[in-house]
Write a protein that holds these residues in place. Sequence first.
Motif, PDB file in Angstrom:
ATOM      1  N   ILE A  18     -69.397  37.294 -16.225  1.00 45.61           N
ATOM      2  CA  ILE A  18     -68.378  38.204 -16.751  1.00 45.61           C
ATOM      3  C   ILE A  18     -69.077  39.411 -17.362  1.00 45.61           C
ATOM      4  CG2 ILE A  18     -66.485  38.489 -18.417  1.00 45.61           C
ATOM      5  CD1 ILE A  18     -65.998  35.487 -18.236  1.00 45.61           C
ATOM      6  N   ALA A  19     -68.533  40.594 -17.126  1.00 48.56           N
ATOM      7  CA  ALA A  19     -69.095  41.815 -17.705  1.00 48.56           C
ATOM      8  C   ALA A  19     -67.972  42.767 -18.099  1.00 48.56           C
ATOM      9  CB  ALA A  19     -70.042  42.506 -16.724  1.00 48.56           C
ATOM     10  N   LEU A  20     -68.204  43.508 -19.178  1.00 49.85           N
ATOM     11  CA  LEU A  20     -67.269  44.514 -19.671  1.00 49.85           C
ATOM     12  C   LEU A  20     -67.957  45.869 -19.658  1.00 49.85           C
ATOM     13  CD1 LEU A  20     -67.062  41.716 -21.504  1.00 49.85           C
ATOM     14  CD2 LEU A  20     -65.221  42.970 -22.613  1.00 49.85           C
ATOM     15  N   ALA A  21     -67.201  46.914 -19.390  1.00 50.69           N
ATOM     16  CA  ALA A  21     -67.757  48.266 -19.403  1.00 50.69           C
ATOM     17  C   ALA A  21     -66.717  49.235 -19.959  1.00 50.69           C
ATOM     18  CB  ALA A  21     -68.181  48.701 -18.007  1.00 50.69           C
ATOM     19  N   VAL A  22     -67.230  50.329 -20.520  1.00 45.57           N
ATOM     20  CA  VAL A  22     -66.382  51.360 -21.123  1.00 45.57           C
ATOM     21  C   VAL A  22     -66.538  52.640 -20.312  1.00 45.57           C
ATOM     22  CG1 VAL A  22     -65.846  52.649 -23.214  1.00 45.57           C
ATOM     23  CG2 VAL A  22     -66.746  50.313 -23.391  1.00 45.57           C
ATOM     24  N   PRO A  23     -65.517  53.031 -19.562  1.00 49.38           N
ATOM     25  CA  PRO A  23     -65.624  54.276 -18.785  1.00 49.38           C
ATOM     26  C   PRO A  23     -65.996  55.456 -19.682  1.00 49.38           C
ATOM     27  CG  PRO A  23     -63.650  53.050 -18.183  1.00 49.38           C
ATOM     28  CD  PRO A  23     -64.227  52.380 -19.407  1.00 49.38           C
ATOM     29  N   ASP A  57     -72.437  47.146 -14.373  1.00 49.93           N
ATOM     30  CA  ASP A  57     -72.096  46.841 -12.969  1.00 49.93           C
ATOM     31  C   ASP A  57     -71.001  45.785 -12.886  1.00 49.93           C
ATOM     32  OD1 ASP A  57     -73.366  48.507 -11.140  1.00 49.93           O
ATOM     33  OD2 ASP A  57     -75.252  47.425 -11.252  1.00 49.93           O
ATOM     34  N   ILE A  58     -69.853  46.106 -13.455  1.00 45.99           N
ATOM     35  CA  ILE A  58     -68.803  45.076 -13.582  1.00 45.99           C
ATOM     36  C   ILE A  58     -68.323  44.549 -12.237  1.00 45.99           C
ATOM     37  CG2 ILE A  58     -68.000  45.935 -15.813  1.00 45.99           C
ATOM     38  CD1 ILE A  58     -65.482  46.903 -14.105  1.00 45.99           C
ATOM     39  N   PHE A  59     -68.394  45.360 -11.182  1.00 40.91           N
ATOM     40  CA  PHE A  59     -67.857  44.919  -9.890  1.00 40.91           C
ATOM     41  C   PHE A  59     -68.781  43.933  -9.182  1.00 40.91           C
ATOM     42  CE2 PHE A  59     -65.944  49.143 -10.632  1.00 40.91           C
ATOM     43  CZ  PHE A  59     -64.617  48.733 -10.733  1.00 40.91           C
ATOM     44  N   ALA A  60     -69.953  43.693  -9.748  1.00 42.60           N
ATOM     45  CA  ALA A  60     -70.864  42.671  -9.220  1.00 42.60           C
ATOM     46  C   ALA A  60     -70.632  41.322  -9.872  1.00 42.60           C
ATOM     47  CB  ALA A  60     -72.313  43.104  -9.433  1.00 42.60           C
ATOM     48  N   MET A 112     -71.785  40.170 -20.509  1.00 41.89           N
ATOM     49  CA  MET A 112     -72.347  41.504 -20.675  1.00 41.89           C
ATOM     50  C   MET A 112     -71.295  42.467 -21.207  1.00 41.89           C
ATOM     51  SD  MET A 112     -74.371  41.677 -17.034  1.00 41.89           S
ATOM     52  CE  MET A 112     -75.157  43.261 -17.333  1.00 41.89           C
ATOM     53  N   GLY A 113     -71.772  43.480 -21.915  1.00 45.88           N
ATOM     54  CA  GLY A 113     -70.864  44.512 -22.413  1.00 45.88           C
ATOM     55  C   GLY A 113     -71.650  45.737 -22.839  1.00 45.88           C
ATOM     56  N   THR A 114     -71.085  46.903 -22.618  1.00 48.98           N
ATOM     57  CA  THR A 114     -71.728  48.144 -23.064  1.00 48.98           C
ATOM     58  C   THR A 114     -72.066  48.027 -24.541  1.00 48.98           C
ATOM     59  OG1 THR A 114     -70.445  49.393 -21.451  1.00 48.98           O
ATOM     60  CG2 THR A 114     -71.462  50.644 -23.222  1.00 48.98           C
ATOM     61  N   SER A 115     -73.312  48.335 -24.895  1.00 49.41           N
ATOM     62  CA  SER A 115     -73.767  48.087 -26.271  1.00 49.41           C
ATOM     63  C   SER A 115     -74.143  49.353 -27.029  1.00 49.41           C
ATOM     64  CB  SER A 115     -74.975  47.143 -26.251  1.00 49.41           C
ATOM     65  OG  SER A 115     -76.052  47.709 -25.517  1.00 49.41           O
ATOM     66  N   ALA A 160     -62.626  48.585 -19.936  1.00 51.38           N
ATOM     67  CA  ALA A 160     -61.960  48.868 -21.210  1.00 51.38           C
ATOM     68  C   ALA A 160     -61.058  50.098 -21.084  1.00 51.38           C
ATOM     69  CB  ALA A 160     -62.996  49.087 -22.301  1.00 51.38           C
ATOM     70  N   ILE A 161     -59.824  49.945 -21.520  1.00 55.98           N
ATOM     71  CA  ILE A 161     -58.857  51.036 -21.524  1.00 55.98           C
ATOM     72  C   ILE A 161     -58.485  51.337 -22.971  1.00 55.98           C
ATOM     73  CG2 ILE A 161     -56.592  51.827 -20.750  1.00 55.98           C
ATOM     74  CD1 ILE A 161     -58.584  51.395 -18.457  1.00 55.98           C
TER      75      ILE A 161
END
Length: 567
Positions: free
Chosen positions: A216-221, A227-230, A152-155, A237-238
Amino acid sequence: MAKLPDPIEWKPSPVEHIKIKSDFLRGTIKESLADETTGSISKDDTQLIKFHGSYQQTDRDLDAERKKQKLEPLFSFMIRARVAAGIATADQWLVFDRLAVQYGNGTMKLTTRQTFQWHGILKRNLKKTMQGINSTLVDTIAACGDVNRNVMGTSNEALSPLVPEVAAFAKKISDHLLPKTTAYHEIWLDKKLITEGQTDDEPLYGKTYLPRKFKIALAVPPYNDTDIFANDIGLIAIGEGKELKGFNVAIGGGMGMTFGNEETYPRLADIIGYVPKEDALKVIEEIVKVQRDYGNRENRKLSRLKYTVDRLGTEVFKQLVEERSGITLQPAIEYEFKQNGDVFGWMKAENNKWYLGLFVEHGRVKDVGDYKLKSALRDLARIKVCDFRLTGNQGLVLGRIDEPDKAAVEKILKKYNVYHLDKLSGLRKHAIACVALNTCTLAFAEAERYLPKLNTKIEAILKEVDLTNEDILIRMTGCPNGCGRPFLGEIGLVGRSLGKYNLYLGAGFSGERLNTLYKEMLDEQAILAELSEIIPKYAEERNKGERFGDFVVRKGIVKSGQTIKTI
């Protein structure tokens, strides 16, 4: 540094034996498909077919009647695609839509893992459906099973200029961790081995693959919309300006538990440090390998990465990864998540393309009365003015729309009565429900078919205290396996038996705190009675800007659930 532990020699579970003798996931799937005397496949093959992206199911609404008539259950199959970061073209959408009508139950399900599911596929149509999906250059291998699943990743590119690179990296991870067996192509696509006697090799997974599923999941603050912590691995992403620099790495998340088994529990991932983007893939691979070598292969209820992390200790797990990869993780870099729901409506990205966040109730793409979502999306795909971006919350973003095409999009949506976000409550917009009954074999209770009706009754309570527009996260599942991430709902409902649910309260709005069990075995009347007491208190006694989950913890209605930690 103390000597690191050696892998444990587990007594293999029955599923491990099935994998060992499967000849790299072939089993007898070909023979099962050819058997016309039954709508099912063999028992061992029901495990192996998961690796190919499919589950055998029955219509549980009809099971009792068919048994009375001395008929076997009405078997069918669910197929799940592998679509990293959930991005599909208009042409792919049209094929997926056609397959749902031609071979499935006429609908598509947009999942909480940001991909497509087709339900109601009969065995005789399974191979044709698989081939149809593959004709779009999308496949289903590793969408299920004891391997790394859909990444998964923010799209939504309007949320951050980092999104395109993050989505591309999600695909890179997915391809890198893909099983190498040729069984999938042989069984479903009729492709033969290159040379006679050629054997498979799984350099990453080996003959037994992983002890359990891996996510596995990616997210952009500031958006934790995946829900990356699940997840087993969560990547934050930094960036520096418009440039992606690397990721904070979190390990050991997972939602599933088993009622009555205190050894099982939902868990949020721990942040173990930061890695530059050029080293991230190596670190990810070694985390997977540590789980391969140390995960519990004897008891599948205790086989997820979260239990491996807790058994070894987060620090020891981190040391194993660093030693194996040759990469020392740096201290985590500061970040902030503000929410884990979707963002709706029109947004413009820095590339001057427009993105439209749409509400899809519980991810079910279908026409209902005057609300013809399926027809609208089909028409949009036909005019090819957008792509289709699934979210981790069962939602949909229409992407990469040129300014002149916005009017055409609006016209089609209004024609089919789809674009009405202003009429949705804050509760309904963010609600998640798993499929549950009637097809999920694990479900104890309803979820997708029931939550819309329950939400209507909760909305009446919210309206009484002028909270209709307040964003509240509600999630319902038919069992405690956690597919709808119920333990991250400010209101979580987990099915115990038909019509009865455990009520959980108090998760964080950004996905960084689990909820806590409030009361057990509640029917609808009891659920509404409890919320009729708590929601008015929230309206009267909350602090300015205080979220519902934070309120119930602050007021002592429930104790705080687990929060994330950084080591």
